[in-house]
Write an enzyme that holds these catalytic residues in place. Structure first.
Site, PDB file in Angstrom:
ATOM      1  N   ASP A  20       7.245   0.834   0.597  1.00 25.47           N
ATOM      2  CA  ASP A  20       6.395   0.192   1.603  1.00 25.47           C
ATOM      3  C   ASP A  20       6.804   0.579   3.025  1.00 25.47           C
ATOM      4  O   ASP A  20       7.990   0.561   3.370  1.00 25.47           O
ATOM      5  CB  ASP A  20       6.485  -1.321   1.481  1.00 25.47           C
ATOM      6  CG  ASP A  20       6.119  -1.845   0.104  1.00 25.47           C
ATOM      7  OD1 ASP A  20       6.559  -1.256  -0.891  1.00 25.47           O
ATOM      8  OD2 ASP A  20       5.428  -2.876   0.026  1.00 25.47           O
ATOM      9  N   HIS A  26       4.356  -0.610   5.717  1.00 20.64           N
ATOM     10  CA  HIS A  26       3.767  -1.796   6.350  1.00 20.64           C
ATOM     11  C   HIS A  26       3.649  -1.685   7.874  1.00 20.64           C
ATOM     12  O   HIS A  26       4.050  -2.579   8.616  1.00 20.64           O
ATOM     13  CB  HIS A  26       4.564  -3.052   5.980  1.00 20.64           C
ATOM     14  CG  HIS A  26       4.141  -3.663   4.684  1.00 20.64           C
ATOM     15  ND1 HIS A  26       2.863  -4.119   4.449  1.00 20.64           N
ATOM     16  CD2 HIS A  26       4.834  -3.883   3.537  1.00 20.64           C
ATOM     17  CE1 HIS A  26       2.781  -4.600   3.226  1.00 20.64           C
ATOM     18  NE2 HIS A  26       3.955  -4.455   2.639  1.00 20.64           N
ATOM     19  N   ASP A  45       1.231   0.377   0.238  1.00 18.48           N
ATOM     20  CA  ASP A  45       1.457  -0.574   1.325  1.00 18.48           C
ATOM     21  C   ASP A  45       1.869   0.154   2.595  1.00 18.48           C
ATOM     22  O   ASP A  45       2.917  -0.105   3.197  1.00 18.48           O
ATOM     23  CB  ASP A  45       2.480  -1.641   0.933  1.00 18.48           C
ATOM     24  CG  ASP A  45       1.880  -2.736   0.065  1.00 18.48           C
ATOM     25  OD1 ASP A  45       0.746  -2.539  -0.432  1.00 18.48           O
ATOM     26  OD2 ASP A  45       2.518  -3.788  -0.124  1.00 18.48           O
ATOM     27  N   ASP A 103      -0.762  -3.094   7.248  1.00 10.98           N
ATOM     28  CA  ASP A 103      -0.698  -4.559   7.305  1.00 10.98           C
ATOM     29  C   ASP A 103       0.668  -5.041   7.769  1.00 10.98           C
ATOM     30  O   ASP A 103       1.696  -4.408   7.540  1.00 10.98           O
ATOM     31  CB  ASP A 103      -1.044  -5.216   5.968  1.00 10.98           C
ATOM     32  CG  ASP A 103      -2.541  -5.337   5.729  1.00 10.98           C
ATOM     33  OD1 ASP A 103      -3.300  -5.288   6.712  1.00 10.98           O
ATOM     34  OD2 ASP A 103      -2.957  -5.474   4.562  1.00 10.98           O
ATOM     35  N   ARG A 104       0.633  -6.224   8.386  1.00  5.49           N
ATOM     36  CA  ARG A 104       1.818  -6.914   8.918  1.00  5.49           C
ATOM     37  C   ARG A 104       2.379  -6.197  10.141  1.00  5.49           C
ATOM     38  O   ARG A 104       2.344  -6.714  11.237  1.00  5.49           O
ATOM     39  CB  ARG A 104       2.862  -7.136   7.839  1.00  5.49           C
ATOM     40  CG  ARG A 104       2.388  -8.031   6.688  1.00  5.49           C
ATOM     41  CD  ARG A 104       3.569  -8.558   5.888  1.00  5.49           C
ATOM     42  NE  ARG A 104       3.134  -9.392   4.780  1.00  5.49           N
ATOM     43  CZ  ARG A 104       2.787 -10.667   4.861  1.00  5.49           C
ATOM     44  NH1 ARG A 104       2.818 -11.277   6.030  1.00  5.49           N
ATOM     45  NH2 ARG A 104       2.402 -11.342   3.798  1.00  5.49           N
ATOM     46  N   ASN A 154      -1.052  -2.742  -3.099  1.00  6.94           N
ATOM     47  CA  ASN A 154      -1.938  -3.916  -3.106  1.00  6.94           C
ATOM     48  C   ASN A 154      -2.499  -4.222  -1.719  1.00  6.94           C
ATOM     49  O   ASN A 154      -3.512  -4.922  -1.580  1.00  6.94           O
ATOM     50  CB  ASN A 154      -1.201  -5.141  -3.662  1.00  6.94           C
ATOM     51  CG  ASN A 154      -0.020  -5.556  -2.821  1.00  6.94           C
ATOM     52  OD1 ASN A 154       0.912  -4.781  -2.624  1.00  6.94           O
ATOM     53  ND2 ASN A 154      -0.036  -6.781  -2.323  1.00  6.94           N
ATOM     54  N   HIS A 155      -1.864  -3.687  -0.655  1.00  3.34           N
ATOM     55  CA  HIS A 155      -2.384  -3.913   0.699  1.00  3.34           C
ATOM     56  C   HIS A 155      -3.400  -2.865   1.130  1.00  3.34           C
ATOM     57  O   HIS A 155      -3.924  -2.961   2.239  1.00  3.34           O
ATOM     58  CB  HIS A 155      -1.234  -3.998   1.704  1.00  3.34           C
ATOM     59  CG  HIS A 155      -0.657  -5.373   1.794  1.00  3.34           C
ATOM     60  ND1 HIS A 155      -1.076  -6.301   2.727  1.00  3.34           N
ATOM     61  CD2 HIS A 155       0.273  -5.994   1.044  1.00  3.34           C
ATOM     62  CE1 HIS A 155      -0.407  -7.428   2.568  1.00  3.34           C
ATOM     63  NE2 HIS A 155       0.429  -7.272   1.551  1.00  3.34           N
ATOM     64  N   HIS A 196       2.998   1.369  -7.441  1.00  4.00           N
ATOM     65  CA  HIS A 196       3.392   0.419  -6.400  1.00  4.00           C
ATOM     66  C   HIS A 196       3.970  -0.865  -6.973  1.00  4.00           C
ATOM     67  O   HIS A 196       5.010  -1.347  -6.528  1.00  4.00           O
ATOM     68  CB  HIS A 196       2.210   0.085  -5.492  1.00  4.00           C
ATOM     69  CG  HIS A 196       2.565  -0.878  -4.400  1.00  4.00           C
ATOM     70  ND1 HIS A 196       3.333  -0.512  -3.324  1.00  4.00           N
ATOM     71  CD2 HIS A 196       2.315  -2.208  -4.249  1.00  4.00           C
ATOM     72  CE1 HIS A 196       3.526  -1.563  -2.545  1.00  4.00           C
ATOM     73  NE2 HIS A 196       2.919  -2.599  -3.081  1.00  4.00           N
ATOM     74  N   ARG A 238       3.620 -14.218  -7.592  1.00  5.34           N
ATOM     75  CA  ARG A 238       2.657 -13.946  -6.526  1.00  5.34           C
ATOM     76  C   ARG A 238       1.295 -14.560  -6.788  1.00  5.34           C
ATOM     77  O   ARG A 238       0.455 -14.627  -5.896  1.00  5.34           O
ATOM     78  CB  ARG A 238       2.480 -12.436  -6.356  1.00  5.34           C
ATOM     79  CG  ARG A 238       3.747 -11.688  -6.005  1.00  5.34           C
ATOM     80  CD  ARG A 238       3.481 -10.198  -5.975  1.00  5.34           C
ATOM     81  NE  ARG A 238       4.701  -9.431  -5.807  1.00  5.34           N
ATOM     82  CZ  ARG A 238       5.216  -9.054  -4.630  1.00  5.34           C
ATOM     83  NH1 ARG A 238       4.609  -9.419  -3.521  1.00  5.34           N
ATOM     84  NH2 ARG A 238       6.316  -8.345  -4.574  1.00  5.34           N
ATOM     85  N   HIS A 283       6.902  -2.623  -3.476  1.00  8.31           N
ATOM     86  CA  HIS A 283       6.246  -3.923  -3.548  1.00  8.31           C
ATOM     87  C   HIS A 283       7.133  -5.124  -3.216  1.00  8.31           C
ATOM     88  O   HIS A 283       6.620  -6.205  -2.979  1.00  8.31           O
ATOM     89  CB  HIS A 283       5.651  -4.076  -4.952  1.00  8.31           C
ATOM     90  CG  HIS A 283       4.633  -5.151  -5.136  1.00  8.31           C
ATOM     91  ND1 HIS A 283       3.656  -5.444  -4.210  1.00  8.31           N
ATOM     92  CD2 HIS A 283       4.419  -6.001  -6.178  1.00  8.31           C
ATOM     93  CE1 HIS A 283       2.890  -6.405  -4.682  1.00  8.31           C
ATOM     94  NE2 HIS A 283       3.334  -6.767  -5.867  1.00  8.31           N
TER      95      HIS A 283
END
Length: 498
Positions: free
Chosen positions: A244, A246, A273, A276-277, A305-306, A354, A402, A429
């Site tokens: 990730d 991110h 990923d 995001d964030r 997943n993002h 992922h 989750r 992840h």
């Protein structure tokens, strides 16, 4: 913040009466002491330790709603939304007047994209606390989000058509004052990528014409790839796997500084990923897409997943794209992400995805190749599990912490590897303190490449170097400084819990 007192709250909702006769005063005091200890760890942002001590308090005295509520909050901070939801619901079973339980449950449902369900809990809070400004704000924001997302879906271009039909590059004039990197005959070159990294480092934006061109070209590249891609690491060469990112662009630059820029002799795989964030997600994604166009056979990308509509709507990427470019571009990203490969197979021996493994034992590599991926991730099945599942230490399978995917034990990993003649799996992840973790008797490796995740976790980042012998070598690193733009700066204010 986690509650420091008992679970009593004022409200007109009737309490459930709990029989505490079997719990001694001594046990109650021990549980309170453990809760206080957990709160201390929570305040220090050591959420895993906080969860440990909240759990011990619950085991001694399972009748206190606040213990579950506090642990729910800690689970939220570690992105265990399923566990957070379960704890918040348990707290409300114990005490329906426990208002923070509704907050926690609403936040967990929001994180899972279940906005309408979350809205009901916020309605409850507002009903019984009409003068609570924070509750009113959250209710208003959630209601606005529900309506906004419904409106955007209603006006969205027919899914059978491409958003490309709404894009006209000829109308995107390169202004004289633009001094940034330029594509040469609409092609990405090495010079362009070197200039682009420097341009982004100085907080400048790639011209929209070039940005759209890259997206249109990468879409065609992804469409031609299978859901499971085959990668060959030749004898004597090096191959790098990153987890990730991110949106942490400056940490991505640091990876390239440590490990070298991508090239035909220095291939990479980024394992989902990307966005995001972190608030430099646009810079990250155009860097990765640019290198994929430059080195299509030596630079690999897998979906996380993002890379999905719901996550991007909530956790900042769409807000960032709309701020730096246009809503049309945000729609184009949705289309591009739908075509990202789901997994990579290295030398026919190492599977990289992922998330993780599956709810069924009979999944084969051919099943993964056959997945029709041009869609938003479903809530169950192999595609969902590739993006969302996590390993666990105990054998067997469990519901996901989750709330999406599953948790799988070492026996599940062993059977999957044996069935498919594989040596081990690599996945991402999950934040890891050292940036990586090896579990399941060395057969399941997690790599996470975003150090000091969200500017607050304090973890290291890591990447993996492989040779043709497929022996993993781990390189860890600390976070580097970045411009003063906080994580989640483009996200909706409802998601400030991370």
């Amino acid at each position: 913040m986690a509650e420091s007192g008992d679970s009593t709250t004022t409200g007109v909702i009737p309490n459930i009466k709990i029989d505490e006769a079997t719990i001694s005063e001594d046990d109650k005091q021990k549980a309170e002491a453990l809760k206080d200890k957990a709160n201390t760890f929570f305040k220090a942002q050591d959420f895993q330790e906080a969860i440990t001590f909240y759990t011990e308090a619950i085991e001694i005295n399972p009748s206190v709603a606040a213990y579950y509520g506090n642990r729910s909050f800690a689970y939220l901070r570690t992105e265990c939304f399923g566990s957070a939801l379960e704890d918040a619901s348990k707290a409300l079973e114990l005490d329906k007047s426990y208002i923070k339980g509704y907050y926690r449950r609403a936040t967990a449902n929001m994180a899972l994209g279940k906005l309408k369900i979350a809205l009901k809990d916020y309605e409850t809070v507002v009903k019984y606390r009409p003068n609570d400004k924070d509750a009113r704000t959250k209710y208003t924001e959630c209601n606005k989000l529900v309506k906004q997302m419904a409106f955007e879906r209603a006006i969205r271009v027919d899914e059978k058509k491409s958003i490309l039909d709404a894009i006209n590059l000829d109308n995107m004039i390169i202004e004289d004052e633009y001094t940034g990197p330029a594509l040469e005959n609409d092609k990405v070159t090495k010079d362009f990528m070197v200039q682009l990294l420097d341009h982004f480092k100085n907080q400048k934006i790639l011209h929209r014409r070039y940005a759209y061109t890259i997206l249109m070209q990468i879409l065609e590249v992804f469409k031609k790839l299978p859901s499971l891609c085959d990668i060959t690491v030749p004898e004597g060469s090096k191959f790098t796997i990153c987890g990730d990112i991110h949106g942490q662009f400056y940490d991505l630059l640091n990876i390239f500084e440590i490990n070298g820029l991508p090239s035909q002799d220095n291939p990479y795989l980024f394992n989902g990923d990307f966005v995001d964030r972190g608030s430099f997600s646009v810079e990250v994604i155009f860097t990765l897409f640019g290198f994929k166009l430059l080195y299509p056979d030596h630079f690999h990308l897998s979906r996380g997943n993002h890379e999905s509509d719901t996550m991007n709507q909530m956790y900042g990427f769409y807000g960032e794209v709309k701020s730096k470019y246009t809503p049309v571009m945000a729609e184009l990203f949705t289309e591009v992400y739908n075509w990202l490969p789901l997994a990579q197979l290295i030398n026919n021996k190492v599977l990289v995805m992922h998330g993780g493994l599956f709810s069924q034992d009979d999944v084969t590599l051919d099943d993964l190749r056959a997945i029709k991926r041009n869609m938003q991730p479903p809530e169950s099945g192999p595609m969902c599990e590739l993006l969302w599942s996590d390993p666990q230490l105990r054998p067997g399978r469990s519901p996901s912490k989750r709330g999406v995917g599953i948790q799988f034990g070492p026996d599940i990993t062993k059977r999957f590897l044996e069935k498919n003649s594989l040596e081990y799996i690599v996945r991402s992840h999950e934040v890891k303190n050292e940036g990586y973790e090896v579990t399941h008797d060395g057969k399941c490796i997690t790599v996470f490449s975003a150090p000091n995740y969200c500017d607050q976790i304090g973890n290291k980042g890591a990447f993996i170097n492989l040779g043709s012998d497929l022996k993993p070598n781990f390189r860890t690193y600390e976070a580097v400084p970045h411009p003063n733009v906080r994580p989640m700066a483009y996200a909706n204010s409802m998601f400030g819990f991370m």
